[in-house]
Design a protein around this motif. Structure first.
Motif, PDB file in Angstrom:
ATOM      1  N   GLU A 101       5.466  13.126 -14.206  1.00 41.37           N
ATOM      2  CA  GLU A 101       4.570  13.014 -15.360  1.00 41.37           C
ATOM      3  C   GLU A 101       4.972  11.870 -16.255  1.00 41.37           C
ATOM      4  O   GLU A 101       5.102  12.003 -17.468  1.00 41.37           O
TER       5      GLU A 101
ATOM      6  N   LYS B  17       0.835  -1.206   0.000  1.00 43.40           N
ATOM      7  CA  LYS B  17       0.000   0.000   0.000  1.00 43.40           C
ATOM      8  C   LYS B  17       0.871   1.257   0.000  1.00 43.40           C
ATOM      9  O   LYS B  17       0.620   2.193  -0.761  1.00 43.40           O
TER      10      LYS B  17
ATOM     11  N   LEU C 294       4.702   5.409  -5.413  1.00 44.12           N
ATOM     12  CA  LEU C 294       4.842   5.314  -6.873  1.00 44.12           C
ATOM     13  C   LEU C 294       3.924   6.303  -7.579  1.00 44.12           C
ATOM     14  O   LEU C 294       4.350   7.029  -8.482  1.00 44.12           O
ATOM     15  N   LYS C 295       2.666   6.329  -7.167  1.00 44.39           N
ATOM     16  CA  LYS C 295       1.699   7.243  -7.806  1.00 44.39           C
ATOM     17  C   LYS C 295       2.111   8.697  -7.621  1.00 44.39           C
ATOM     18  O   LYS C 295       2.043   9.496  -8.547  1.00 44.39           O
ATOM     19  N   SER C 296       2.570   9.026  -6.427  1.00 42.28           N
ATOM     20  CA  SER C 296       2.990  10.392  -6.146  1.00 42.28           C
ATOM     21  C   SER C 296       4.194  10.796  -6.998  1.00 42.28           C
ATOM     22  O   SER C 296       4.218  11.868  -7.606  1.00 42.28           O
TER      23      SER C 296
ATOM     24  N   GLU D 273       4.695   7.279 -16.414  1.00 39.96           N
ATOM     25  CA  GLU D 273       4.213   6.021 -15.868  1.00 39.96           C
ATOM     26  C   GLU D 273       4.913   4.887 -16.559  1.00 39.96           C
ATOM     27  O   GLU D 273       5.389   5.027 -17.670  1.00 39.96           O
TER      28      GLU D 273
ATOM     29  N   ASN E  89       2.750   1.608  -3.425  1.00 31.27           N
ATOM     30  CA  ASN E  89       1.818   2.079  -4.457  1.00 31.27           C
ATOM     31  C   ASN E  89       1.547   3.569  -4.308  1.00 31.27           C
ATOM     32  O   ASN E  89       1.513   4.306  -5.301  1.00 31.27           O
ATOM     33  N   LYS E  90       1.365   4.016  -3.092  1.00 26.50           N
ATOM     34  CA  LYS E  90       1.105   5.435  -2.844  1.00 26.50           C
ATOM     35  C   LYS E  90       2.301   6.286  -3.268  1.00 26.50           C
ATOM     36  O   LYS E  90       2.153   7.318  -3.926  1.00 26.50           O
TER      37      LYS E  90
ATOM     38  N   GLN F  89       5.231   9.341  -9.795  1.00 21.17           N
ATOM     39  CA  GLN F  89       4.853   9.339 -11.212  1.00 21.17           C
ATOM     40  C   GLN F  89       4.136  10.639 -11.577  1.00 21.17           C
ATOM     41  O   GLN F  89       4.357  11.189 -12.655  1.00 21.17           O
ATOM     42  N   ARG F  90       3.283  11.138 -10.679  1.00 20.16           N
ATOM     43  CA  ARG F  90       2.612  12.426 -10.947  1.00 20.16           C
ATOM     44  C   ARG F  90       3.640  13.547 -11.033  1.00 20.16           C
ATOM     45  O   ARG F  90       3.558  14.404 -11.917  1.00 20.16           O
ATOM     46  N   ARG F  91       4.603  13.559 -10.112  1.00 20.76           N
ATOM     47  CA  ARG F  91       5.641  14.608 -10.119  1.00 20.76           C
ATOM     48  C   ARG F  91       6.456  14.572 -11.401  1.00 20.76           C
ATOM     49  O   ARG F  91       6.836  15.614 -11.940  1.00 20.76           O
TER      50      ARG F  91
END
Length: 176
Positions: free
Chosen positions: A173, A159, A165-167, A175, A162-163, A169-171
């Motif tokens: 831009e 968990k 990674l998503k953060s 994936e 994943n959190k 990846q957003r920074r």
């Protein structure tokens, strides 16, 4: 463990914590900086372990990552710049890795029929065979990183990863 007089001594985390305290800006949370540093160390160690596991195959994790990317995209054509972007590396690094893989007949470059200036990279048959031979060791090494975690710890870790990674990846831009 014996040490050579030219070796740097192991410092541990404490001197880094002291350095964080004296050099971080006022808007940086020092505890978060420490955890971020530990995450960087962990990522370095994970890559080091993977490279050791892959050494018998004569390849590093970064080069195998490129081969896996091409494997997953199947027959879809990939340009060196698209590969670099997806892997989060420079075009020069991608070109260097492609050169290395091409010398070993694992990938091939082809010019576009529509635009001769455009180059596409694809796996060779030998490259596909190589990836199939290496992946069991790769997955085993990935799994071994989790061996000291209890099942409930793995769920929490998944968990959190994943959190993060998503953060990130957003920074960036980007994936996978």
């Amino acid at each position: 463990m014996t040490t050579n007089e030219d070796d740097l001594p192991v410092l541990g985390l404490e001197p880094y914590i002291e350095l964080i305290q004296t050099t971080s800006s006022g808007n940086s949370d020092q505890e978060d900086a420490k955890l971020g540093l530990m995450l960087l160390w962990l990522s370095d160690y994970v890559l080091d372990v993977m490279d050791i596991e892959l050494a018998p195959f004569g390849i590093t994790e970064s080069k195998l990552d490129l081969l896996i990317l091409l494997t997953l995209h199947g027959e879809r054509r990939a340009t060196p710049s698209a590969i670099a972007e997806r892997l989060g590396i420079t075009r020069a690094s991608a070109t260097s890795m492609i050169d290395w893989l091409e010398k070993r007949n694992l990938v091939v470059r082809n010019h576009s029929k529509e635009d001769r200036r455009k180059i596409y990279v694809s796996l060779t048959d030998e490259g596909r065979t190589f990836v199939a031979e290496v992946l069991p060791t790769y997955w085993s090494s990935c799994a071994s990183n989790m061996m000291d975690l209890e099942p409930d710890e793995r769920k929490v870790f998944e968990k959190l990863v994943n959190k993060l990674l998503k953060s990130i990846q957003r920074r960036l831009e980007v994936e996978r």
